[in-house]
Write a protein that holds these residues in place. Sequence first.
Motif, PDB file in Angstrom:
ATOM      1  N   PHE A  41       0.821  -1.210   0.000  1.00 24.33           N
ATOM      2  CA  PHE A  41       0.000   0.000   0.000  1.00 24.33           C
ATOM      3  C   PHE A  41       0.857   1.264   0.000  1.00 24.33           C
ATOM      4  CE2 PHE A  41      -2.176   3.415   2.316  1.00 24.33           C
ATOM      5  CZ  PHE A  41      -3.277   3.584   1.489  1.00 24.33           C
ATOM      6  N   PHE A  42       1.798   1.356   0.941  1.00 24.55           N
ATOM      7  CA  PHE A  42       2.593   2.590   1.024  1.00 24.55           C
ATOM      8  C   PHE A  42       3.596   2.684  -0.127  1.00 24.55           C
ATOM      9  CE2 PHE A  42       1.015   2.391   5.391  1.00 24.55           C
ATOM     10  CZ  PHE A  42       0.618   3.712   5.565  1.00 24.55           C
ATOM     11  N   GLY A  43       4.043   1.530  -0.633  1.00 24.87           N
ATOM     12  CA  GLY A  43       4.884   1.573  -1.828  1.00 24.87           C
ATOM     13  C   GLY A  43       4.129   2.147  -3.002  1.00 24.87           C
ATOM     14  N   ALA A  44       2.859   1.726  -3.167  1.00 23.00           N
ATOM     15  CA  ALA A  44       2.042   2.228  -4.278  1.00 23.00           C
ATOM     16  C   ALA A  44       1.543   3.647  -4.022  1.00 23.00           C
ATOM     17  CB  ALA A  44       0.856   1.289  -4.499  1.00 23.00           C
ATOM     18  N   LEU A  45       1.326   4.007  -2.754  1.00 26.04           N
ATOM     19  CA  LEU A  45       0.806   5.338  -2.432  1.00 26.04           C
ATOM     20  C   LEU A  45       1.744   6.438  -2.911  1.00 26.04           C
ATOM     21  CD1 LEU A  45      -1.438   6.942  -0.936  1.00 26.04           C
ATOM     22  CD2 LEU A  45       0.021   6.862   1.099  1.00 26.04           C
ATOM     23  N   GLY A  46       3.037   6.257  -2.709  1.00 25.02           N
ATOM     24  CA  GLY A  46       3.989   7.281  -3.138  1.00 25.02           C
ATOM     25  C   GLY A  46       4.486   7.085  -4.554  1.00 25.02           C
ATOM     26  N   SER A  47       3.875   6.153  -5.297  1.00 21.82           N
ATOM     27  CA  SER A  47       4.369   5.837  -6.644  1.00 21.82           C
ATOM     28  C   SER A  47       3.233   5.864  -7.662  1.00 21.82           C
ATOM     29  CB  SER A  47       5.056   4.463  -6.632  1.00 21.82           C
ATOM     30  OG  SER A  47       6.076   4.422  -5.649  1.00 21.82           O
ATOM     31  N   SER A  48       2.520   4.732  -7.815  1.00 24.07           N
ATOM     32  CA  SER A  48       1.474   4.648  -8.831  1.00 24.07           C
ATOM     33  C   SER A  48       0.296   5.565  -8.517  1.00 24.07           C
ATOM     34  CB  SER A  48       1.006   3.202  -8.973  1.00 24.07           C
ATOM     35  OG  SER A  48       0.567   2.692  -7.735  1.00 24.07           O
ATOM     36  N   TYR A  49       0.015   5.817  -7.236  1.00 24.70           N
ATOM     37  CA  TYR A  49      -1.065   6.738  -6.871  1.00 24.70           C
ATOM     38  C   TYR A  49      -0.801   8.135  -7.430  1.00 24.70           C
ATOM     39  CZ  TYR A  49      -4.139   9.564  -3.880  1.00 24.70           C
ATOM     40  OH  TYR A  49      -5.080  10.456  -3.412  1.00 24.70           O
ATOM     41  N   LEU A 121      12.487   3.514  -4.710  1.00 29.40           N
ATOM     42  CA  LEU A 121      11.196   4.123  -4.385  1.00 29.40           C
ATOM     43  C   LEU A 121      11.360   5.289  -3.416  1.00 29.40           C
ATOM     44  CD1 LEU A 121       8.980   0.921  -3.942  1.00 29.40           C
ATOM     45  CD2 LEU A 121       8.969   2.522  -5.864  1.00 29.40           C
ATOM     46  N   LEU A 122      12.243   5.143  -2.443  1.00 29.42           N
ATOM     47  CA  LEU A 122      12.468   6.223  -1.479  1.00 29.42           C
ATOM     48  C   LEU A 122      13.115   7.431  -2.146  1.00 29.42           C
ATOM     49  CD1 LEU A 122      13.702   4.140   1.591  1.00 29.42           C
ATOM     50  CD2 LEU A 122      11.528   5.364   1.373  1.00 29.42           C
ATOM     51  N   LEU A 123      14.119   7.175  -2.980  1.00 28.86           N
ATOM     52  CA  LEU A 123      14.762   8.276  -3.703  1.00 28.86           C
ATOM     53  C   LEU A 123      13.767   8.995  -4.603  1.00 28.86           C
ATOM     54  CD1 LEU A 123      17.357   9.801  -4.611  1.00 28.86           C
ATOM     55  CD2 LEU A 123      17.620   8.051  -6.369  1.00 28.86           C
ATOM     56  N   ASN A 124      12.862   8.239  -5.179  1.00 33.78           N
ATOM     57  CA  ASN A 124      11.897   8.809  -6.113  1.00 33.78           C
ATOM     58  C   ASN A 124      10.978   9.827  -5.449  1.00 33.78           C
ATOM     59  OD1 ASN A 124      11.001   8.843  -8.798  1.00 33.78           O
ATOM     60  ND2 ASN A 124       9.293   7.498  -8.336  1.00 33.78           N
ATOM     61  N   ASN A 125      10.775   9.711  -4.143  1.00 35.47           N
ATOM     62  CA  ASN A 125       9.951  10.697  -3.442  1.00 35.47           C
ATOM     63  C   ASN A 125      10.537  12.098  -3.527  1.00 35.47           C
ATOM     64  OD1 ASN A 125       7.775   9.049  -2.279  1.00 35.47           O
ATOM     65  ND2 ASN A 125       9.404   8.049  -1.150  1.00 35.47           N
ATOM     66  N   GLY A 126      11.856  12.176  -3.671  1.00 33.76           N
ATOM     67  CA  GLY A 126      12.493  13.481  -3.831  1.00 33.76           C
ATOM     68  C   GLY A 126      12.001  14.193  -5.077  1.00 33.76           C
ATOM     69  N   PHE A 127      11.838  13.424  -6.164  1.00 34.07           N
ATOM     70  CA  PHE A 127      11.313  14.027  -7.400  1.00 34.07           C
ATOM     71  C   PHE A 127       9.886  14.520  -7.198  1.00 34.07           C
ATOM     72  CE2 PHE A 127      14.559  11.071  -9.146  1.00 34.07           C
ATOM     73  CZ  PHE A 127      15.316  12.002  -9.843  1.00 34.07           C
ATOM     74  N   ALA A 128       9.081  13.751  -6.458  1.00 35.69           N
ATOM     75  CA  ALA A 128       7.692  14.151  -6.231  1.00 35.69           C
ATOM     76  C   ALA A 128       7.609  15.449  -5.424  1.00 35.69           C
ATOM     77  CB  ALA A 128       6.941  13.030  -5.513  1.00 35.69           C
ATOM     78  N   VAL A 129       8.440  15.577  -4.397  1.00 32.57           N
ATOM     79  CA  VAL A 129       8.427  16.783  -3.564  1.00 32.57           C
ATOM     80  C   VAL A 129       8.904  17.990  -4.370  1.00 32.57           C
ATOM     81  CG1 VAL A 129       9.444  17.881  -1.531  1.00 32.57           C
ATOM     82  CG2 VAL A 129       8.700  15.485  -1.410  1.00 32.57           C
ATOM     83  N   ILE A 130       9.966  17.802  -5.153  1.00 33.61           N
ATOM     84  CA  ILE A 130      10.469  18.906  -5.993  1.00 33.61           C
ATOM     85  C   ILE A 130       9.402  19.349  -6.985  1.00 33.61           C
ATOM     86  CG2 ILE A 130      12.136  19.488  -7.793  1.00 33.61           C
ATOM     87  CD1 ILE A 130      14.137  17.666  -6.317  1.00 33.61           C
ATOM     88  N   LEU A 226       7.669   8.229   2.690  1.00 32.47           N
ATOM     89  CA  LEU A 226       8.970   8.438   3.336  1.00 32.47           C
ATOM     90  C   LEU A 226       8.918   8.136   4.832  1.00 32.47           C
ATOM     91  CD1 LEU A 226      10.314  11.693   1.632  1.00 32.47           C
ATOM     92  CD2 LEU A 226      11.392   9.441   1.600  1.00 32.47           C
ATOM     93  N   CYS A 227       7.748   8.283   5.430  1.00 31.86           N
ATOM     94  CA  CYS A 227       7.617   8.021   6.869  1.00 31.86           C
ATOM     95  C   CYS A 227       7.484   6.537   7.180  1.00 31.86           C
ATOM     96  CB  CYS A 227       6.403   8.766   7.426  1.00 31.86           C
ATOM     97  SG  CYS A 227       6.582  10.560   7.447  1.00 31.86           S
ATOM     98  N   VAL A 228       6.988   5.737   6.237  1.00 27.93           N
ATOM     99  CA  VAL A 228       6.674   4.329   6.520  1.00 27.93           C
ATOM    100  C   VAL A 228       7.644   3.359   5.852  1.00 27.93           C
ATOM    101  CG1 VAL A 228       4.922   2.521   6.299  1.00 27.93           C
ATOM    102  CG2 VAL A 228       4.240   4.873   6.842  1.00 27.93           C
ATOM    103  N   LEU A 229       7.937   3.573   4.574  1.00 26.92           N
ATOM    104  CA  LEU A 229       8.697   2.583   3.805  1.00 26.92           C
ATOM    105  C   LEU A 229      10.093   2.289   4.357  1.00 26.92           C
ATOM    106  CD1 LEU A 229       8.028   0.820   1.369  1.00 26.92           C
ATOM    107  CD2 LEU A 229       9.205   2.485  -0.082  1.00 26.92           C
ATOM    108  N   PRO A 230      10.804   3.262   4.944  1.00 28.82           N
ATOM    109  CA  PRO A 230      12.135   2.933   5.485  1.00 28.82           C
ATOM    110  C   PRO A 230      12.122   1.853   6.553  1.00 28.82           C
ATOM    111  CG  PRO A 230      11.880   5.309   5.294  1.00 28.82           C
ATOM    112  CD  PRO A 230      10.539   4.705   5.021  1.00 28.82           C
ATOM    113  N   PHE A 231      10.990   1.656   7.216  1.00 26.64           N
ATOM    114  CA  PHE A 231      10.906   0.663   8.289  1.00 26.64           C
ATOM    115  C   PHE A 231      10.440  -0.706   7.792  1.00 26.64           C
ATOM    116  CE2 PHE A 231      10.175   4.901  10.082  1.00 26.64           C
ATOM    117  CZ  PHE A 231      11.196   4.946  11.016  1.00 26.64           C
ATOM    118  N   LEU A 232      10.218  -0.833   6.491  1.00 25.80           N
ATOM    119  CA  LEU A 232       9.818  -2.103   5.888  1.00 25.80           C
ATOM    120  C   LEU A 232      11.004  -2.701   5.138  1.00 25.80           C
ATOM    121  CD1 LEU A 232       6.333  -0.947   4.574  1.00 25.80           C
ATOM    122  CD2 LEU A 232       6.788  -2.378   6.568  1.00 25.80           C
TER     123      LEU A 232
END
Length: 622
Positions: A41-49, A121-130, A226-232
């Motif tokens: 879920f959280f992998g898809a939330l910050g990606s395909s969503y 996937l975690l690195l990709n969140n940087g592109f989304a925030v930018i 970014l808050c959840v995936l690092p702990f998985l």
Amino acid sequence: MEMREQTEDPEPNNIESTEPDHKKSTEKPQRITACLVNAAFFGALGSSYLYGYNLSVVNAPALYIKTFYNQTWMERYGEPIGADMVTMLWSITVSIFAIGGLLGALCVTLLTKLIGRKGTLLLNNGFAVIAALLLALGEKARSFEMLIIGRFVMGVDSGIALSALPMYLGEISPRHMRGSIGQFNSILICLGVFTGQVLGLPELLGQESRWNFLFAFLALPALLQLCVLPFLPESPRFLLMERRDEAGAEKAFRAFLGKKDVSKELEEVHAEGWAQNTLHMASVTELLLNPALRWQVITVIVTMACYQLCGLNAIWYYTNGILRDSGFAENVIPYIVLSTGGIETLAAVVSGLVIERIGRRPLLIFGFSAMAFFFGLLTVFLNFQDQYTWMPYLSFTCILAVIASFCSGPGGIPFVLTGELFEQSYRPAAFMIAGIVNWVANFAVGLLFPFMQESLQTYAFLVFLVVCVLGAVYLYFILPETKNKTFMDISQSFAKINKVPLVNKEIENELAIKAGSKEVEENGKVIIDGNRAPSTPPSTSMVLYWSMSRASSFLVSTSLRNYMVHTHKHSHEESTTMQGATEGSAYGPVHHWAELPAIQDLYTKPCQRKALKIVRLQAHKS
């Protein structure tokens, strides 16, 4: 010599079944775990969503963005912007998303190799925030260039996400739920589209004073991931096969599967790595030139091209016009259009629930066939729309049916298939090819459809009907079912059409050596001559090793196939090695490494000698 022949041909007293262990197992499949659901879920939330959200979010504020372009142009140059220039800037804003996606797809292989699936996937969140900052602050900065650059960066994010996420989901899922977990990708895309439609309503953020908040919303799913995936955990297959981190892979398997004993899963991944006959990640060129993977590549290209060229994007173009012709007021249409996003999400959820029962192949064939049928009806209804007042309602019903048909299979399964049709070393290159086809086709549809619609009018849907029919026919004749199969089983399914050696039934029967014999296994650990098997056996002995160590005919079959596909490259070197060794052979001239006297003398146990005989037999038959 006689003693050697007697030793090597024992009675097959320990043969109990010809089926692979994973098929005859009677143990109940483990239930889905919270760790696996959270990762999906959280992998898809910050990606395909986010990808789905960006498909729909630009529709509501389109008029306000064009007005902003005109105001900025006036402030800079003191004159109104021309209509052609506005159209060009808007076209660039929309289409540059696909160009960014193509660039992102080209980066996936390198990123997943260097920092892993989860790391990508975690690195990709940087592109989304930018991208969120550029798109949200562009109006305040009075810069339409920021909006264009923001859309490009968001495209890069989506290009990476649509390859890295399905790869991650496919590698963390047990095979009996690999399709259902993989459909999180499709479900979250549809949910993202629906969210964009809802937030774009005039009562929410679809106003001139609030449209920039529509783009600021992009940062929220990225921050949550970014808050959840690092702990998985990272993909256990990546950890074991590419990082050689067996302890980390074992820990990841335990977390995802919810059980302590994961020796069978570790063994399966080990076997896949050894059977591939390669320890490095293959490049796109190596994948394209590999004859054993030719039809897998073609299948991925066809399904991904049909995913974009099947006409769903054209459906959105007609929806508002059909609703206007039906007599609905302009201020009511946005709410009715929400039904398309709702149907999309519902169909994707249903597909995820039934995919492991029905299978990938039937859902894909049904989806494309149903789309072709409803495209035909829609063409008829659109041509009679002006003659009957009730005809627009039938047209809108067909639109909903096309959307539901798409999301029932073609909307998500192509991404699942790309991960399933290839073994570990070829998977990143396969996703790069799939991503390139996806984004090039996406760009082509956006570029060519306006011209096609202008020249063909309502008959434009007949082009998509042909694409859907061709896709369904190809899948019917070429694609094998992949549900509940290991990656190596799936590779075996393509052996015949790829015209590579396939171990026949006679060989498979002889290879079904009973697991649990003392010379094969002790306390769940693979033992050879009293020592634990090495983690990286030499490529020339991997077939022999697995024949001796485990009753897994499907592993040996794949190993033999890969060995024989690649062995012709080294035929000159092997013939040189074999020279002079034929004198002492009990089997006449030596044509294969398993016939060398040194190999014969090294392995003397009954099951080992039987494995040698089978390897030689298969080599001679090939």
